[in-house]
Design an enzyme around this catalytic site. Structure first.
Site, PDB file in Angstrom:
ATOM      1  N   SER A   1       0.790  -1.237   0.000  1.00  0.00           N
ATOM      2  CA  SER A   1       0.000   0.000   0.000  1.00  0.00           C
ATOM      3  C   SER A   1       0.816   1.277   0.000  1.00  0.00           C
ATOM      4  O   SER A   1       0.239   2.370  -0.118  1.00  0.00           O
ATOM      5  CB  SER A   1      -0.973  -0.006   1.183  1.00  0.00           C
ATOM      6  OG  SER A   1      -2.003  -0.933   0.936  1.00  0.00           O
TER       7      SER A   1
ATOM      8  N   GLY B   1       2.819  -1.033   3.989  1.00  0.00           N
ATOM      9  CA  GLY B   1       2.079  -1.898   3.082  1.00  0.00           C
ATOM     10  C   GLY B   1       2.547  -3.330   3.170  1.00  0.00           C
ATOM     11  O   GLY B   1       3.742  -3.590   3.334  1.00  0.00           O
TER      12      GLY B   1
ATOM     13  N   ASN C   1      -9.079  -0.645  -1.205  1.00  0.00           N
ATOM     14  CA  ASN C   1      -8.184  -0.653  -2.356  1.00  0.00           C
ATOM     15  C   ASN C   1      -8.877  -0.156  -3.619  1.00  0.00           C
ATOM     16  O   ASN C   1      -8.227   0.363  -4.533  1.00  0.00           O
ATOM     17  CB  ASN C   1      -7.649  -2.072  -2.584  1.00  0.00           C
ATOM     18  CG  ASN C   1      -6.692  -2.494  -1.490  1.00  0.00           C
ATOM     19  OD1 ASN C   1      -5.723  -1.806  -1.199  1.00  0.00           O
ATOM     20  ND2 ASN C   1      -6.967  -3.639  -0.860  1.00  0.00           N
TER      21      ASN C   1
END
Length: 376
Positions: free
Chosen positions: A64, A312, A174
């Site tokens: 991420s 992430g 997402n």
């Protein structure tokens, strides 16, 4: 500054990395830039069953952290008046039938309410699956070389119930960043990969950073990532270093190194990529979890300081990226581990990031580690 593979002059930092390897991370490398200069350390192994240590500047799937790069491109387009931050996304992408109340800002801040295509965790403990992501066990393993089109991921998400009315709450999705990718491509007429190269990677010399799209390769040197699942009552562990990252798309598909992540976040916070007013917008936190536009804004506790961060995790790979608001002090790290459907490493990930932030920046709170634990 030239560095040895692992500098040993900061044993307090090396101790944390050694403890991370003992807690279950297969390989860890970390880079710190602060008032004492640059320090690089590592622990664990490059590959299970072998003894070689992770290289000092290993390539890793950054999960991420991709969102911070993507948000930066979108905000550059805002600065050029090619996108309006508070305009309806539906004005740019009418083909999806999006709620006209969803703005570009809401995508970047995760306040759109759109379903997360990798699955939704609800407050009552229930889970609503999306595509076969890493929460799906063997099904994900069997499909890890499949190509997904970003439009396919968005349409799947939009076929599910919304989490809340746009702008009324916060929930990590997402899908927001796949929409941001498609928005960028619609407005510019070029792929996000091309825009990233032109606007960020090229100007900053980030030659080790890749937006792989559908390629399953990862450049050398790299450590290995693993995934564990149950088959007929037996636990199977497979090497998933190679995988087609289109399953996560702009939610977390990029590859980078600790050096490139340092260069990027220090340049971003140092005002080299965005005009000051838009950098201020980026770092304005939502009250629920301290999320700005593609970054977490994290209070470092008693000392009253702040770090800007995005971590992430992505199927056995993870990356940490922390900076002071002026870019003068950074911590970046590459982690590898054995992932599974139960996200078993999430607690170790959370504890490790808290302790590292406390050591390097003088304290830490929970939000950024919680939302970016090894990814679904």
């Amino acid at each position: 500054m030239s560095i040895t593979p692992y500098d040993r002059d900061r044993p307090e930092l090396q101790k944390y990395l050694d403890e991370m390897a003992e807690s279950g991370f297969t390989g860890v490398t970390m880079r710190v830039h602060d008032e004492r200069g640059e320090w690089v350390g590592g622990a664990g192994v490059r590959k299970l069953g072998e003894t070689a240590k992770p290289p000092a500047n290993v390539h890793v799937r950054i999960g991420s952290n991709t969102k911070t790069f993507t948000a930066t491109v979108v905000l550059q387009l805002v600065a050029e008046d090619k996108i309006a931050l508070d305009a309806p996304v539906a004005d740019y992408l009418p083909e999806f039938g999006l709620d006209p109340k969803i703005t570009v800002r809401m995508l970047l801040q995760h306040t759109s309410g759109v379903f997360n295509f990798t699955g939704e965790y609800y407050d009552d403990g229930t889970f609503a699956p999306g595509i076969p992501a890493t929460t799906a066990g063997q099904e994900w393993v069997d499909n890890r070389f499949k190509t997904y089109q970003p439009q396919e991921l968005v349409r799947l998400a939009l076929s599910k119930p919304v989490r809340f009315e746009p702008g009324t709450d916060w929930s990590y999705s997402n899908t927001n960043y796949v929409l941001a990718r498609l928005l960028t491509e619609k407005v510019t007429g070029h792929s996000l990969a091309d825009q990233m190269q032109q606007r960020i990677l090229g100007p900053l010399g980030l030659s080790d950073t890749v937006l792989p799209e559908t390629s399953d390769e990862i450049p050398e040197p790299h450590t290995h990532a693993y995934y564990r699942y149950e088959d007929a009552g037996r636990h199977e562990t497979v090497d998933v270093t190679r995988q087609n990252p289109s399953w996560i798309s702009t939610g977390g598909d990029m590859i980078s190194t600790t050096q490139d992540l340092h260069t990027f976040i220090s340049a971003l916070m140092g005002g080299k990529l965005l005009p000051a007013p838009l950098l201020a917008e980026m770092c304005k936190p939502h009250p629920k979890v301290g999320y700005g536009l593609g970054v977490f804004v994290q209070d470092t506790g008693e000392n009253g300081g702040t770090v800007i961060t995005h971590n992430g995790g992505m199927a056995g790979h993870a990356a940490l990226m922390y900076s002071t608001p002026d870019g003068s002090k950074t911590l970046t790290a590459a982690l590898n581990y054995v992932d599974d459907a139960a996200l078993s490493m999430a607690e170790a990930f959370h504890k490790a990031t808290q302790r590292l932030v406390e050591e390097v920046f003088g304290g830490g709170q929970d939000g950024a580690a919680d939302a970016a634990a090894p990814a679904q």
